[in-house]
Design a protein around this motif. Structure first.
Motif, PDB file in Angstrom:
ATOM      1  N   VAL A   1       0.840  -1.205   0.000  1.00 35.34           N
ATOM      2  CA  VAL A   1       0.000   0.000   0.000  1.00 35.34           C
ATOM      3  C   VAL A   1       0.874   1.253   0.000  1.00 35.34           C
ATOM      4  CG1 VAL A   1      -1.791   1.279   1.222  1.00 35.34           C
ATOM      5  CG2 VAL A   1      -1.859  -1.220   1.194  1.00 35.34           C
ATOM      6  N   SER A   2       1.931   1.243   0.803  1.00 34.24           N
ATOM      7  CA  SER A   2       2.841   2.405   0.847  1.00 34.24           C
ATOM      8  C   SER A   2       3.484   2.639  -0.515  1.00 34.24           C
ATOM      9  CB  SER A   2       3.921   2.178   1.905  1.00 34.24           C
ATOM     10  OG  SER A   2       3.366   2.043   3.195  1.00 34.24           O
ATOM     11  N   SER A   3       3.905   1.559  -1.167  1.00 30.43           N
ATOM     12  CA  SER A   3       4.501   1.686  -2.501  1.00 30.43           C
ATOM     13  C   SER A   3       3.494   2.255  -3.489  1.00 30.43           C
ATOM     14  CB  SER A   3       4.990   0.315  -2.995  1.00 30.43           C
ATOM     15  OG  SER A   3       6.018  -0.177  -2.179  1.00 30.43           O
ATOM     16  N   TYR A   4       2.242   1.799  -3.387  1.00 30.98           N
ATOM     17  CA  TYR A   4       1.180   2.308  -4.254  1.00 30.98           C
ATOM     18  C   TYR A   4       0.990   3.812  -4.036  1.00 30.98           C
ATOM     19  CZ  TYR A   4      -3.547   3.303  -5.896  1.00 30.98           C
ATOM     20  OH  TYR A   4      -4.634   3.862  -6.509  1.00 30.98           O
ATOM     21  N   GLU A   5       0.978   4.220  -2.773  1.00 30.06           N
ATOM     22  CA  GLU A   5       0.793   5.638  -2.456  1.00 30.06           C
ATOM     23  C   GLU A   5       1.964   6.473  -2.978  1.00 30.06           C
ATOM     24  OE1 GLU A   5      -1.749   7.079  -1.293  1.00 30.06           O
ATOM     25  OE2 GLU A   5      -2.956   5.425  -0.489  1.00 30.06           O
ATOM     26  N   LEU A   6       3.126   5.843  -3.089  1.00 26.41           N
ATOM     27  CA  LEU A   6       4.308   6.546  -3.614  1.00 26.41           C
ATOM     28  C   LEU A   6       4.395   6.445  -5.130  1.00 26.41           C
ATOM     29  CD1 LEU A   6       6.894   5.407  -0.913  1.00 26.41           C
ATOM     30  CD2 LEU A   6       5.986   7.727  -1.211  1.00 26.41           C
ATOM     31  N   GLY A   7       3.400   5.777  -5.757  1.00 22.23           N
ATOM     32  CA  GLY A   7       3.347   5.677  -7.205  1.00 22.23           C
ATOM     33  C   GLY A   7       4.201   4.560  -7.792  1.00 22.23           C
ATOM     34  N   ASP A   8       4.688   3.663  -6.953  1.00 22.88           N
ATOM     35  CA  ASP A   8       5.542   2.570  -7.424  1.00 22.88           C
ATOM     36  C   ASP A   8       4.705   1.287  -7.513  1.00 22.88           C
ATOM     37  OD1 ASP A   8       7.491   0.716  -7.974  1.00 22.88           O
ATOM     38  OD2 ASP A   8       8.914   1.445  -6.479  1.00 22.88           O
ATOM     39  N   ILE A   9       4.030   1.089  -8.636  1.00 20.58           N
ATOM     40  CA  ILE A   9       3.116  -0.042  -8.810  1.00 20.58           C
ATOM     41  C   ILE A   9       3.877  -1.364  -8.865  1.00 20.58           C
ATOM     42  CG2 ILE A   9       1.281  -1.023 -10.222  1.00 20.58           C
ATOM     43  CD1 ILE A   9       0.618   1.651  -8.838  1.00 20.58           C
ATOM     44  N   GLU A  10       5.011  -1.384  -9.537  1.00 19.54           N
ATOM     45  CA  GLU A  10       5.784  -2.624  -9.658  1.00 19.54           C
ATOM     46  C   GLU A  10       6.229  -3.120  -8.280  1.00 19.54           C
ATOM     47  OE1 GLU A  10       6.230  -4.529 -12.200  1.00 19.54           O
ATOM     48  OE2 GLU A  10       5.170  -3.192 -13.577  1.00 19.54           O
ATOM     49  N   ASN A  11       6.685  -2.209  -7.455  1.00 22.22           N
ATOM     50  CA  ASN A  11       7.112  -2.569  -6.108  1.00 22.22           C
ATOM     51  C   ASN A  11       5.921  -3.054  -5.280  1.00 22.22           C
ATOM     52  OD1 ASN A  11       9.511  -2.767  -4.566  1.00 22.22           O
ATOM     53  ND2 ASN A  11       8.903  -1.027  -3.313  1.00 22.22           N
ATOM     54  N   ALA A  12       4.788  -2.384  -5.458  1.00 27.99           N
ATOM     55  CA  ALA A  12       3.570  -2.775  -4.741  1.00 27.99           C
ATOM     56  C   ALA A  12       3.158  -4.196  -5.121  1.00 27.99           C
ATOM     57  CB  ALA A  12       2.445  -1.793  -5.045  1.00 27.99           C
ATOM     58  N   LEU A  13       3.234  -4.505  -6.406  1.00 30.54           N
ATOM     59  CA  LEU A  13       2.887  -5.853  -6.876  1.00 30.54           C
ATOM     60  C   LEU A  13       3.852  -6.898  -6.322  1.00 30.54           C
ATOM     61  CD1 LEU A  13       1.945  -5.084 -10.587  1.00 30.54           C
ATOM     62  CD2 LEU A  13       0.437  -6.107  -8.867  1.00 30.54           C
ATOM     63  N   MET A  14       5.118  -6.542  -6.226  1.00 29.52           N
ATOM     64  CA  MET A  14       6.110  -7.462  -5.687  1.00 29.52           C
ATOM     65  C   MET A  14       5.784  -7.820  -4.238  1.00 29.52           C
ATOM     66  SD  MET A  14      10.169  -6.851  -4.957  1.00 29.52           S
ATOM     67  CE  MET A  14       9.745  -5.860  -3.509  1.00 29.52           C
ATOM     68  N   PHE A  15       5.430  -6.823  -3.447  1.00 31.15           N
ATOM     69  CA  PHE A  15       5.092  -7.080  -2.048  1.00 31.15           C
ATOM     70  C   PHE A  15       3.806  -7.895  -1.919  1.00 31.15           C
ATOM     71  CE2 PHE A  15       7.873  -3.345  -1.096  1.00 31.15           C
ATOM     72  CZ  PHE A  15       8.736  -3.997  -0.221  1.00 31.15           C
ATOM     73  N   MET A  16       2.840  -7.633  -2.798  1.00 32.17           N
ATOM     74  CA  MET A  16       1.584  -8.391  -2.739  1.00 32.17           C
ATOM     75  C   MET A  16       1.800  -9.854  -3.097  1.00 32.17           C
ATOM     76  SD  MET A  16      -0.800  -6.683  -1.451  1.00 32.17           S
ATOM     77  CE  MET A  16      -2.034  -7.959  -1.691  1.00 32.17           C
ATOM     78  N   GLU A  17       2.748 -10.132  -3.966  1.00 33.89           N
ATOM     79  CA  GLU A  17       3.063 -11.518  -4.302  1.00 33.89           C
ATOM     80  C   GLU A  17       3.634 -12.263  -3.102  1.00 33.89           C
ATOM     81  OE1 GLU A  17       2.384 -13.236  -6.916  1.00 33.89           O
ATOM     82  OE2 GLU A  17       1.638 -11.623  -8.208  1.00 33.89           O
ATOM     83  N   GLU A  18       4.293 -11.538  -2.208  1.00 33.34           N
ATOM     84  CA  GLU A  18       4.896 -12.139  -1.019  1.00 33.34           C
ATOM     85  C   GLU A  18       3.902 -12.251   0.140  1.00 33.34           C
ATOM     86  OE1 GLU A  18       7.962 -13.422  -0.765  1.00 33.34           O
ATOM     87  OE2 GLU A  18       8.220 -12.993  -2.903  1.00 33.34           O
ATOM     88  N   PHE A  19       2.792 -11.534   0.045  1.00 30.02           N
ATOM     89  CA  PHE A  19       1.826 -11.499   1.152  1.00 30.02           C
ATOM     90  C   PHE A  19       1.002 -12.777   1.201  1.00 30.02           C
ATOM     91  CE2 PHE A  19      -2.493 -10.096   2.644  1.00 30.02           C
ATOM     92  CZ  PHE A  19      -2.144  -9.926   3.974  1.00 30.02           C
ATOM     93  N   ASP A  20       0.951 -13.379   2.377  1.00 31.68           N
ATOM     94  CA  ASP A  20       0.163 -14.590   2.599  1.00 31.68           C
ATOM     95  C   ASP A  20      -1.247 -14.160   3.007  1.00 31.68           C
ATOM     96  OD1 ASP A  20      -0.692 -17.158   2.993  1.00 31.68           O
ATOM     97  OD2 ASP A  20       0.376 -17.471   4.886  1.00 31.68           O
ATOM     98  N   VAL A  21      -2.204 -14.297   2.098  1.00 36.57           N
ATOM     99  CA  VAL A  21      -3.571 -13.791   2.309  1.00 36.57           C
ATOM    100  C   VAL A  21      -4.273 -14.588   3.406  1.00 36.57           C
ATOM    101  CG1 VAL A  21      -5.796 -13.335   1.208  1.00 36.57           C
ATOM    102  CG2 VAL A  21      -3.681 -13.134  -0.118  1.00 36.57           C
ATOM    103  N   PRO A  22      -4.853 -13.908   4.402  1.00 37.50           N
ATOM    104  CA  PRO A  22      -5.550 -14.625   5.473  1.00 37.50           C
ATOM    105  C   PRO A  22      -6.861 -15.234   4.994  1.00 37.50           C
ATOM    106  CG  PRO A  22      -5.819 -12.255   5.743  1.00 37.50           C
ATOM    107  CD  PRO A  22      -4.827 -12.454   4.628  1.00 37.50           C
ATOM    108  N   GLU A  23      -7.288 -16.274   5.688  1.00 42.11           N
ATOM    109  CA  GLU A  23      -8.551 -16.929   5.344  1.00 42.11           C
ATOM    110  C   GLU A  23      -9.733 -16.028   5.707  1.00 42.11           C
ATOM    111  OE1 GLU A  23      -8.925 -19.769   3.751  1.00 42.11           O
ATOM    112  OE2 GLU A  23      -6.761 -20.056   3.609  1.00 42.11           O
ATOM    113  N   GLY A  24     -10.881 -16.306   5.094  1.00 42.51           N
ATOM    114  CA  GLY A  24     -12.114 -15.603   5.450  1.00 42.51           C
ATOM    115  C   GLY A  24     -12.210 -14.188   4.910  1.00 42.51           C
ATOM    116  N   ILE A  25     -13.097 -13.415   5.497  1.00 49.37           N
ATOM    117  CA  ILE A  25     -13.417 -12.076   5.012  1.00 49.37           C
ATOM    118  C   ILE A  25     -12.209 -11.141   5.049  1.00 49.37           C
ATOM    119  CG2 ILE A  25     -14.173 -11.234   7.270  1.00 49.37           C
ATOM    120  CD1 ILE A  25     -15.803 -10.432   3.849  1.00 49.37           C
ATOM    121  N   LEU A  26     -11.264 -11.382   5.973  1.00 49.73           N
ATOM    122  CA  LEU A  26     -10.092 -10.518   6.076  1.00 49.73           C
ATOM    123  C   LEU A  26      -9.190 -10.613   4.841  1.00 49.73           C
ATOM    124  CD1 LEU A  26      -9.041 -11.015   9.817  1.00 49.73           C
ATOM    125  CD2 LEU A  26     -10.225  -9.060   8.803  1.00 49.73           C
ATOM    126  N   GLY A  27      -9.323 -11.678   4.084  1.00 45.50           N
ATOM    127  CA  GLY A  27      -8.492 -11.826   2.896  1.00 45.50           C
ATOM    128  C   GLY A  27      -9.071 -11.191   1.654  1.00 45.50           C
TER     129      GLY A  27
END
Length: 228
Positions: free
Chosen positions: A114-140
């Motif tokens: 999210v911070s990378s997105y706010e700074l306009g760095d979409i590629e970096n934001a996507l890289m971090f999202m690929e590393e994020f382990d999405v939680p189960e249920g509605i929180l994911g």
């Protein structure tokens, strides 16, 4: 008066016989048994040590995360992401890298995206999202939908649509499911896949007739018909 057992009877008793066998086995295999015992102590000690280490790592990561979150909450995204060298603070980037097996390290990946997105760095934001382990249920659902929007910003329309569908199915309900399905339909439409866009728009109309996405779904179907 109880009968006293003879030596022969004692030796033939199953309990005594098993004991004798065990005693003989121990006597003949002392070295092996000692090795196994030491190995068990090492394994158990290793488990206890690892659990202690993991707990200490989690605690340290949580403390560092709370400092980075303060920068994030004040919209100081640069410091939140990379830390403040003058204050000697860690940013989400460092926390995610140095504490990858902790819950705090995982959350740091999302904050970093999210911070990378706010700074306009979409590629970096996507890289971090690929590393994020999405939680189960509605929180994911939110993180998956955010991932889809990053892909849309990057004009990866097919991948974005698939991510929105994943978000829609992650926790099926009458609010987030039709909302993410509509996002998927619009992504397919922008990518030129009118057939899939129309199928999903129809799905929303048929399966979620009371949702707030009905009007937009009908409009999208009209746009597809006009473009065909």
């Amino acid at each position: 008066m109880s009968k006293r057992l003879s030596k022969e009877e004692l030796e033939s008793d199953p309990l005594i016989e098993n004991y004798n066998r065990a005693a003989n086995y121990v006597s003949e295999n002392k070295s092996f048994i000692t090795t196994v015992a030491i190995a068990l102590v090492v394994v158990v000690g290793g488990i206890v040590g690892y659990n202690y280490y993991s707990s200490a790592q989690e605690q340290e990561a949580q403390q560092l995360l709370s400092v980075a979150e303060n920068y994030y909450n004040q919209a100081e995204y640069e410091n939140a992401l990379y830390g403040d060298e003058f204050e000697l603070t860690y940013g989400f980037d460092q926390i995610a890298e140095e504490f990858p097996r902790t819950s705090a390290g995982n959350i740091a990946n999302f904050y970093a995206a999210v911070s990378s997105y706010e700074l306009g760095d979409i590629e970096n934001a996507l890289m971090f999202m690929e590393e994020f382990d999405v939680p189960e249920g509605i929180l994911g659902v939110g993180p998956l939908s955010f991932h889809g929007k990053l892909l849309m910003t990057n004009e990866s329309y097919e991948a974005a649509a698939e991510k929105f569908i994943q978000a829609a199915n992650w926790n099926e309900n009458s609010v987030t499911t039709p909302s993410n399905l509509l996002e998927a339909a619009q992504a397919y439409y922008q990518g030129g896949n009118y057939e899939r866009a129309g199928e999903i728009a129809t799905q929303i109309i048929d399966e979620y007739p009371q949702s707030g996405q009905i009007a937009e779904s009908q409009r999208l179907k009209g746009m597809i018909a006009a473009a065909s």
